[in-house]
Design a protein around this motif. Structure first.
Motif, mmCIF file in Angstrom:
data_model
loop_
_atom_site.group_PDB
_atom_site.id
_atom_site.type_symbol
_atom_site.label_atom_id
_atom_site.label_comp_id
_atom_site.label_asym_id
_atom_site.label_seq_id
_atom_site.Cartn_x
_atom_site.Cartn_y
_atom_site.Cartn_z
ATOM 1 N N UNK A 51 -19.544 18.374 15.628
ATOM 2 C CA UNK A 51 -20.750 18.379 14.808
ATOM 3 C C UNK A 51 -21.229 19.807 14.552
ATOM 4 N N UNK A 52 -21.235 20.292 13.297
ATOM 5 C CA UNK A 52 -21.795 21.614 13.006
ATOM 6 C C UNK A 52 -23.281 21.499 12.655
ATOM 7 N N UNK A 53 -24.123 22.167 13.401
ATOM 8 C CA UNK A 53 -25.567 22.160 13.173
ATOM 9 C C UNK A 53 -26.028 23.585 12.884
ATOM 10 N N UNK A 54 -26.913 23.716 11.913
ATOM 11 C CA UNK A 54 -27.369 25.032 11.499
ATOM 12 C C UNK A 54 -28.864 25.183 11.787
ATOM 13 N N UNK A 55 -29.224 26.258 12.491
ATOM 14 C CA UNK A 55 -30.637 26.555 12.691
ATOM 15 C C UNK A 55 -31.341 26.651 11.337
ATOM 16 N N UNK A 78 -31.605 17.184 11.905
ATOM 17 C CA UNK A 78 -31.430 16.580 13.224
ATOM 18 C C UNK A 78 -32.221 17.395 14.254
ATOM 19 N N UNK A 79 -32.897 16.701 15.141
ATOM 20 C CA UNK A 79 -33.653 17.366 16.199
ATOM 21 C C UNK A 79 -32.754 17.621 17.406
ATOM 22 N N UNK A 80 -32.931 18.782 18.009
ATOM 23 C CA UNK A 80 -32.232 19.138 19.243
ATOM 24 C C UNK A 80 -33.297 19.341 20.325
ATOM 25 N N UNK A 81 -33.159 18.621 21.422
ATOM 26 C CA UNK A 81 -34.080 18.761 22.546
ATOM 27 C C UNK A 81 -33.387 19.535 23.653
ATOM 28 N N UNK A 82 -34.165 20.295 24.421
ATOM 29 C CA UNK A 82 -33.563 21.048 25.521
ATOM 30 C C UNK A 82 -34.524 21.115 26.706
ATOM 31 N N UNK A 100 -38.360 21.710 25.335
ATOM 32 C CA UNK A 100 -38.646 22.112 23.967
ATOM 33 C C UNK A 100 -37.735 21.375 23.008
ATOM 34 N N UNK A 101 -37.976 21.579 21.723
ATOM 35 C CA UNK A 101 -37.134 20.966 20.688
ATOM 36 C C UNK A 101 -37.177 21.853 19.453
ATOM 37 N N UNK A 102 -36.142 21.729 18.645
ATOM 38 C CA UNK A 102 -36.121 22.422 17.362
ATOM 39 C C UNK A 102 -35.315 21.583 16.371
ATOM 40 N N UNK A 103 -35.565 21.815 15.095
ATOM 41 C CA UNK A 103 -34.865 21.090 14.042
ATOM 42 C C UNK A 103 -33.643 21.887 13.584
#
Length: 895
Positions: free
Chosen positions: A816-820, A851-855, A863-866
């Motif tokens: 899965x490629x995800x881009x900030x 897509x949201x990424x939680x950490x 935290x989380x970021x999109x």
């Protein structure tokens, strides 16, 4: 046979050439229904014809797709997906061997699923040119070529035996044997036809544009001939061979208007380095680039091909030149069939694909202009092809880098002894001078210029400095013919530029070892020495593990720097050597005039050379013909082979794929910076004995002198996954203070090789992610950069931006490629790489959704970021859910 579409728009027509009739899909007829398309970029007209020919009511191509492309008026922000079907596929052996390995594995897998192995065949013509395997072991003597060929066959016997099986077992698959030339030069001089012909369903011949995809990013070189093609990963190329369309968004097209002419003494290499710097600065990643303007009239076809070749370096999908009188003259010059040349010209004119001085410039997304008269002699380096340095400033640039980038302030004059030699060595000495690479060795003007520099140097008694490893690797055997005819071979040999092979050599990392005393002096004293090569890539760790500073240059400048032997002082204003009589010789004293070069090219290069050399291009020499072939419809895998192994992609595969699970509790395997190249991810150079790959080979009784290279062992997934992220210059921020493929295993805190950590995480059931900066995956179209990532257990790569081919390859392997999002990145978000990541919602993805990424941090805070999901098209969604493009195709064929 070419599949023909429904022709809903009624565009079928007939073209007659020399009394022979050809069916074709007429763009002029299409315009009657679609409106004026005369000002479309020529590259988009080629795509439009492709859609017309394969329109099938919307299964893959709809009339709405055709209307959208015909209505293109700049294309900014275009989000429409189209399906492109190339006429053919081009491969080189580094990327071609693993592709054929995959086809062989698919034959085994389809048999296990109850299907017929012979259903696994290329459905479009495939040509594989073996050009990446020859190494510069021997050099500087008349026996170098023969010795390097012997070593090449000895090292690569298993690989070549496997390709011989593919040549016999697979339909629509041809192999150009070793020692013939570089794939892009063979393509330009022989394989490419400009207008392609095949039989339609009724047996009547159809003509359409010659188009292709290739498993080497420099496939774009053929754009100089008016042939639309670009590099894709081996994964994507395999799908294209097996009948799957290449899915793409309608591109933006940036025009580059050329005016004026190159000045005296300026080469096509200087021009392409200028174009690369200009366009990389502009930002053309994922876009088409097309050249126009009156400056085209002054550029030879070989000059155009040089510019088109380096499209990956300036970041574009392609660098296209339209068909014109220069194109047709080149086809005749290279000995093509007279009727096919006439057909190419007639077809281009009938389709509005022909350009002449009166043709208006197309409408582009954006139009840039370059005055050829302002281009100046240049090099590019020491790390990236876009880092152009004017020739007169190379010394200042290097010395600044020495003090700053390499941390050697105060060591500018450092010299160290070389054991057994009567010379010393210091920072800035040139230890490799290589005329190499597809970019320049297809261009008679720059090669003859190099030969004339050698001739003038020889007449003055000049020789390369004794610490310089010199090599000459032409792109085709035709170069040897015109060098022999002109007498330049003797001049090159006299100053150490003997023929070492026909292949990519130094540009792909096959520079071979430096003489042991030179290597020992460099490494014992941490010297920053240089290479100068006529190539296209100079990334860290690529050319040689001993050489940190690498510069791209024209072939005549390669010769000049071999004579000078260093880059610390100005090559223009200071002498490059002295005669036996003590007279100082300057660059201007040995530099040929444009007229001298043109006169020699005109007298030395003939069409008959091309006809003779390509008459039996697939036959090979006695070495090739003597290789025994084993296996029938399926390959007989040798369980003890360290070169070719059955990959694990289809193990346990069923007709219905398992649902894609969310990524829960993932750890960071690597936290990387900007401009991480596929060289960093999947190295093609030498294998270190103390690396995981080296230990694997030693455990199987492979001696160090038989390690060969990562590129040569791409058919063995065990070697390649151990080499993934193992480049000697890669720096992983979760293992600070290390270099060369290390990481920290969490939560234990142990620092270890990335492969070892990945295997421990696998045993612990921990999924993995990669964090990265901008331009992740730049460089060569290496499928192993994605395959190795997947086999290490990486589920997602989160980066600030992706290079086009690598992003596609990741999806093709089910990663899965995800881009900030814009303005964000790992640093901006305060990520350290020791967090635990969770990514949910993978069961119902849509192209380019958020897509949201939680950490969770080690202290328990969260935290989380999109992110932007960079699965860009509906086809890619299908591939991702199938576990990759190959399982998707295999299930389709088995069904």
């Amino acid at each position: 046979m070419t599949a023909l579409g429904m022709d809903t728009l009624g565009t079928r027509a007939t073209l007659e050439v020399d009394g022979r009739g050809y069916g074709y899909f007429s763009l002029a007829k299409a315009a009657e229904r679609l409106g004026d398309i005369s000002r479309l970029p020529f590259s988009l007209k080629v795509l439009l014809e492709n859609l017309l020919r394969f329109e099938d009511g919307g299964t893959t191509v709809s009339v709405a797709d055709i209307e959208a492309l015909a209505g293109w008026r700049g294309g900014t922000g275009a989000e429409r997906e189209i399906q492109f079907r190339p006429a053919r596929v081009l491969m080189q052996d580094f990327t071609g061997v693993p592709a054929v390995v995959d086809l062989a594995a698919m034959r085994d897998a389809i048999a296990r699923l109850g299907g017929d192995p012979q259903r696994i065949n290329p459905l479009v013509p495939v040509d594989l040119v073996i050009d990446h395997s020859v190494m510069v072991d021997d050099f500087g003597n008349p026996q170098a070529f023969a010795r390097n060929v012997e070593l090449e066959y000895a090292r690569n016997h298993e690989r070549y035996q496997f390709l011989r099986w593919g040549q016999e077992a697979l339909r629509n698959f041809r192999v150009v044997p070793p020692g013939t030339g570089i794939c892009h030069q063979v393509n330009l001089e022989y394989l490419a036809q400009v207008a392609w012909v095949s039989d339609g369903p009724d047996g009547a011949p159809f003509v359409y544009p010659d188009t292709l995809v290739g498993t080497d990013s420099h496939t774009t070189m053929v754009n100089g001939l008016g042939v639309l093609g670009w590099g894709v990963g081996g994964i994507e190329a395999e799908a294209a061979m097996l009948g799957q369309p290449v899915s793409m968004l309608i591109p933006e097209v940036v025009g580059v208007r050329l005016v004026g002419e190159l000045a005296e003494g300026v080469t096509a290499t200087d021009l392409v380095l200028t174009v690369t710097q200009m366009l990389r600065k502009k930002g053309v990643v994922g876009k088409f680039v097309e050249f126009c303007g009156p400056g085209l009239e002054s550029l030879s076809l070989a000059d155009r091909a040089t510019i088109a070749n380096m499209a990956p370096e300036y970041g574009a999908t392609c660098g296209f030149f339209p068909v014109d009188a220069t194109t047709i003259a080149y086809l005749r010059f290279t000995g093509r069939d007279d009727h096919r040349v006439a057909l190419a010209e007639a077809y281009a004119k009938a389709q509005g694909l022909w350009r002449d001085a009166a043709t208006p410039d197309p409408v582009f997304t954006e139009l840039l202009e370059l005055d050829l008269g302002r281009v100046e002699p240049s090099l590019a380096g020491p790390r990236r092809p876009q880092d152009r340095v004017p020739l007169g400033q190379v010394d200042e640039s290097f010395m600044a880098e020495l003090a700053g980038g390499y941390g050697k302030a105060g060591e500018e004059g450092k010299r160290v002894p070389v054991e057994g030699a009567n010379h010393d060595l210091g920072h800035g000495d040139v230890v490799i001078a290589a005329i190499t690479s597809c970019t320049n060795t297809s261009n008679p003007n720059v090669l003859v210029a190099a030969g004339l520099v050698a001739r003038k140097a020889r007449a003055l008694g000049l020789k390369p400095k004794p610490w310089v490893k010199t090599s000459f690797a032409p792109g085709s055997q035709v170069v040897t013919d015109y060098f022999d005819r002109s007498g330049l071979t003797a001049d090159m040999d006299a100053i150490g530029f003997n023929l070492v092979g026909y292949g990519c050599t130094t540009c792909i990392g096959n520079s071979g070892p430096l003489p042991a005393p030179i290597s020992q002096a460099i490494n014992a004293h941490d010297l920053v020495v240089a290479s100068v090569l006529s190539g296209n890539r100079n990334f860290e760790g690529r050319v040689s593990p001993d050489v940190k500073a690498n510069y791209l240059a024209s072939p005549p400048l390669v010769v000049a720097y071999a004579l000078k032997g260093e880059i610390r002082t100005d090559i223009v204003e200071t002498p490059i050597g002295t005669t036996d009589g003590g007279r100082e010789v300057y660059l201007k004293d040995i530099w040929p005039t444009n007229a001298e070069v043109a006169e020699m090219v005109a007298g030395a290069v003939t069409p008959e050379m091309f006809r003779r050399r390509y008459a039996n291009v697939f036959a090979g020499d006695a070495h090739w013909q003597g290789i025994a072939v084993t296996g029938g419809n399926t390959y007989q895998w040798n369980p003890s082979s360290t070169y070719v192994r059955n990959p694990p992609y289809f193990e346990g595969m069923t007709m219905v794929p398992e649902p894609v699970a969310d990524i829960v509790g993932a750890r960071v395997l690597a936290f990387l910076g900007d401009s991480i190249t596929t060289d960093h991810i999947s190295p093609a150079g030498s294998i270190k004995a103390d690396s995981p790959a080296g230990r694997y080979l030693l455990e199987r009784q492979v001696s160090r002198d038989q390690f060969n290279s990562y590129g040569a062992r791409r058919g063995n997934h065990e070697v390649m996954m151990r080499g993934t992220f193992a480049n000697i210059r890669i720096r992983n921020r979760v293992a600070p203070g290390t270099e060369g493929g290390f990481t920290t295993h969490f939560p234990s805190g142990e620092v270890m090789p990335i492969y070892d950590a990945a295997m421990r995480y696998r045993d612990e059931g921990t999924p993995l992610v990669i964090l990265a900066g901008r331009e992740y995956g730049t460089g060569s179209s290496r499928d192993w950069a994605a395959k190795g990532t997947r086999l290490l257990g990486v589920r997602a790569v989160i980066a600030q931006s992706f290079e086009r081919i690598h992003r596609s390859n990741l999806v093709g392997m089910g990663v899965l490629p995800l881009q900030f999002l814009d303005g964000e990145g790992a640093d901006a978000l305060g990520l350290r790489g020791d967090e635990i990541f969770t990514i949910t919602g993978l069961g119902a993805l849509a192209p380019r959704q958020t897509l949201a990424v939680q950490f969770r941090r080690p202290d328990g805070s969260e935290g989380r970021f999109e992110t932007l999901c960079r699965i860009d098209t509906a086809n890619e969604i299908d591939y991702f859910y199938a576990g990759g493009i190959l399982p998707f195709v295999l299930r389709k064929l088995a069904a």
